[in-house]
Design an enzyme around this catalytic site. Structure first.
Site, PDB file in Angstrom:
ATOM      1  N   ASP A  12       0.813  -1.219   0.000  1.00 25.06           N
ATOM      2  CA  ASP A  12       0.000   0.000   0.000  1.00 25.06           C
ATOM      3  C   ASP A  12       0.848   1.271   0.000  1.00 25.06           C
ATOM      4  O   ASP A  12       0.427   2.306   0.508  1.00 25.06           O
ATOM      5  CB  ASP A  12      -0.953   0.052   1.216  1.00 25.06           C
ATOM      6  CG  ASP A  12      -1.787  -1.205   1.333  1.00 25.06           C
ATOM      7  OD1 ASP A  12      -2.262  -1.687   0.297  1.00 25.06           O
ATOM      8  OD2 ASP A  12      -1.948  -1.713   2.456  1.00 25.06           O
ATOM      9  N   LYS A  15       2.347   2.279  -5.077  1.00 24.56           N
ATOM     10  CA  LYS A  15       3.057   1.820  -6.278  1.00 24.56           C
ATOM     11  C   LYS A  15       2.247   2.113  -7.533  1.00 24.56           C
ATOM     12  O   LYS A  15       2.794   2.464  -8.568  1.00 24.56           O
ATOM     13  CB  LYS A  15       3.333   0.306  -6.194  1.00 24.56           C
ATOM     14  CG  LYS A  15       4.303  -0.066  -5.098  1.00 24.56           C
ATOM     15  CD  LYS A  15       4.486  -1.567  -4.988  1.00 24.56           C
ATOM     16  CE  LYS A  15       3.257  -2.297  -4.491  1.00 24.56           C
ATOM     17  NZ  LYS A  15       2.850  -2.004  -3.120  1.00 24.56           N
ATOM     18  N   GLY A  39      -4.214  -4.094  -4.447  1.00 23.92           N
ATOM     19  CA  GLY A  39      -5.204  -3.105  -4.880  1.00 23.92           C
ATOM     20  C   GLY A  39      -4.455  -1.830  -5.207  1.00 23.92           C
ATOM     21  O   GLY A  39      -4.106  -1.072  -4.315  1.00 23.92           O
ATOM     22  N   HIS A  40      -4.138  -1.651  -6.478  1.00 22.57           N
ATOM     23  CA  HIS A  40      -3.361  -0.478  -6.878  1.00 22.57           C
ATOM     24  C   HIS A  40      -4.327   0.620  -7.321  1.00 22.57           C
ATOM     25  O   HIS A  40      -5.040   0.460  -8.302  1.00 22.57           O
ATOM     26  CB  HIS A  40      -2.376  -0.849  -7.987  1.00 22.57           C
ATOM     27  CG  HIS A  40      -1.315  -1.805  -7.521  1.00 22.57           C
ATOM     28  ND1 HIS A  40      -0.556  -2.571  -8.350  1.00 22.57           N
ATOM     29  CD2 HIS A  40      -0.902  -2.109  -6.268  1.00 22.57           C
ATOM     30  CE1 HIS A  40       0.293  -3.306  -7.632  1.00 22.57           C
ATOM     31  NE2 HIS A  40       0.087  -3.041  -6.367  1.00 22.57           N
ATOM     32  N   GLN A 219       2.244  -5.857  -3.241  1.00 27.18           N
ATOM     33  CA  GLN A 219       2.553  -5.947  -1.801  1.00 27.18           C
ATOM     34  C   GLN A 219       3.868  -5.188  -1.530  1.00 27.18           C
ATOM     35  O   GLN A 219       4.163  -4.231  -2.218  1.00 27.18           O
ATOM     36  CB  GLN A 219       2.625  -7.394  -1.308  1.00 27.18           C
ATOM     37  CG  GLN A 219       1.260  -8.082  -1.261  1.00 27.18           C
ATOM     38  CD  GLN A 219       0.811  -8.640  -2.590  1.00 27.18           C
ATOM     39  OE1 GLN A 219       1.555  -9.307  -3.274  1.00 27.18           O
ATOM     40  NE2 GLN A 219      -0.428  -8.387  -2.962  1.00 27.18           N
TER      41      GLN A 219
END
Ligand code: IMP
Length: 433
Positions: A12, A15, A39-40, A219
């Site tokens: 988180d 990225k 979850g980007h 991650q």
């Protein structure tokens, strides 16, 4: 010039935003590990996109996106994402490739994930319940199903029958029928066909043609199976080594390793977190930073920037530089502490301990940096940052031992300052510098 973008903390870090910022300078963006536990989030033109499996480069027409063999693919989640993008006018046909060697998350993997967590009681990991661990367990146990196996009906049936038998033995909430799972997986497998490729061969041919690649990690370093806070980790190698094994490329194909670090620290799920704040400033960071999981909505645990953890991340990844995100979240704090060391039983600890018992007993040594009186939010030139915000970034750079090349000051693509113009120009072209 090929670059790897790697999370430097517990995921988180932002990225997605950095990959989106850099993506149009590359022909290909290639994701190398994890699955839809990621979850980007990317904000473009006032719209918010959450990408879980598809690389964040997909928002740039002309960029090819690749999902490597190191990724575990939930086909239904993949097509949800594809359909969501299509609904927003973003087509992926001809621009998305999936490795024939990637392993498939089957519908019983999330069940096994939840059942295992429930059995652990207080030792639970706090996984995303997406079936990531069980799918990688099947891969390591040499009984996984790969994308290339989807076409073989007999092999698929055998896999699904075996997997469901394991699941149905443990689950008390009714049995899943193998025929339903089989039919659904076959249908999704058919739909996937045009996108299946030998990703290693595609990437190597692209490099031979002089095309550049961005390797996208999911991650973060401290969730890496080998280098993170084991067993409170994910089941893949989020560190840069994962790019080689997860895509089938040699180490010399990676020219620059860019670590992405928040200006403070967060973590979702269980496990040690030495600079964690309970209440007060921790709550303030969570509220200001919107620190709630993109995938699960869980509140993230928040703490100050941790230089011991960061030096560990710099070493295990060989970071060339850092991009620091969410600097603006620290606006308004009178003092911004940074964890510069740990103390354990009265002794100074300078290396991040492997042993969780020791790690849990470490207390942070905090150095207090002065806050800034003007907001950094939305600032787009380094020189326009308040002097104390510049000094803070400089302190992070000195503590980490590698240059900070960018700092992000907001969610939008353009909310970014360049701290090190020569490096930015050398790696990403003069336009970004
Ligand atoms: P899993 O990856 O679902 O098995 O979860 C293992 C650990 O990694 C848990 O602590 C999760 O909260 C954490 N995790 C997995 N993916 C992410 C991510 O994308 N961001 C932050 N934490 C994650």
């Amino acid at each position: 010039m090929n670059i790897a973008v790697v999370g430097a903390q517990w995921g988180d870090e932002g990225k997605g935003k950095i990959v989106d910022l850099l993506a149009r300078r590359f022909s290909i963006v290639a994701r190398y590990q994890g699955g839809h536990n990621a979850g980007h989030t990317v904000h473009v033109g006032g719209r918010r996109f959450v990408l879980r499996l598809i690389p964040s480069g997909i928002l740039h027409q002309g960029v090819t996106c690749v999902i490597g063999n190191g990724v575990v693919v939930d086909l239904a989640a993949l097509f949800d994402e594809v359909d969501g993008l299509a609904g927003a006018g973003i087509g992926v046909d001809g621009r998305l490739l999936i490795s024939d060697r990637a392993h498939v998350i089957l519908p019983y993997h999330p069940d096994l994930d939840r059942l295992r967590e429930a059995s652990l009681g207080p030792r639970m990991i706090g996984t995303t319940s997406r079936g990531i661990g069980p799918a990688y367990e099947d891969k390591a146990g040499r009984r996984g199903l790969r994308v290339c196996d989807l076409a073989d009906a007999a092999a698929l049936e055998e896999h699904i029958r075996d997997g469901l038998a394991r699941r149905n033995e443990l689950a008390r909430d009714g049995r899943l029928a193998w025929t339903d799972v089989f039919d659904r997986t076959r249908q999704l497998g058919e739909r996937l066909k045009p996108w299946i490729a030998d990703v290693s061969a595609v990437l190597c041919a692209a490099m031979a043609d002089g095309r550049s690649i961005l390797f996208e990690g999911a991650q973060g370093t401290m969730l890496d199976l080998d280098h993170g806070t084991y067993p409170y980790v994910t089941s893949s190698n989020a560190t840069v080594g994962g790019a080689c094994t997860g895509l089938g490329i040699g180490p010399r194909s990676i020219h620059v390793v860019l670590g992405i670090a928040k200006a403070y620290t967060t973590r979702v799920g269980e496990g040690p977190f030495p600079s964690e704040l309970h209440g007060g400033d921790g709550d303030a960071l969570r509220a200001k930073g919107g620190e709630f999981g993109t995938v699960t909505g869980r509140p993230r645990r928040c703490g100050w920037f941790d230089a011991v953890q960061m030096r560990h991340a710099v070493r295990v990844n060989g970071f060339d530089a850092l991009a620091v995100t969410k600097l603006d979240v620290l606006d308004g704090f009178e003092r911004v502490p940074v964890c510069v060391g740990y103390r354990l039983d009265g002794e100074a600890v300078s290396a991040f301990p492997a042993d969780l018992g020791r790690l849990r007993r470490c207390t942070p040594v905090l150095e207090s940096c002065p806050g800034w009186n003007r907001p950094t939010s939305g600032v787009q030139r380094y020189d326009d940052l308040p002097a104390n915000a510049q000094a803070y970034l400089q302190r992070l750079e000195d503590l980490a031992g590698v240059p900070v090349v960018f700092a992000s000051t907001g969610a939008a693509r353009e909310d970014i300052v360049v701290k090190n113009a020569p490096l930015a120009a050398a790696w990403f072209g003069s336009e970004l510098a």
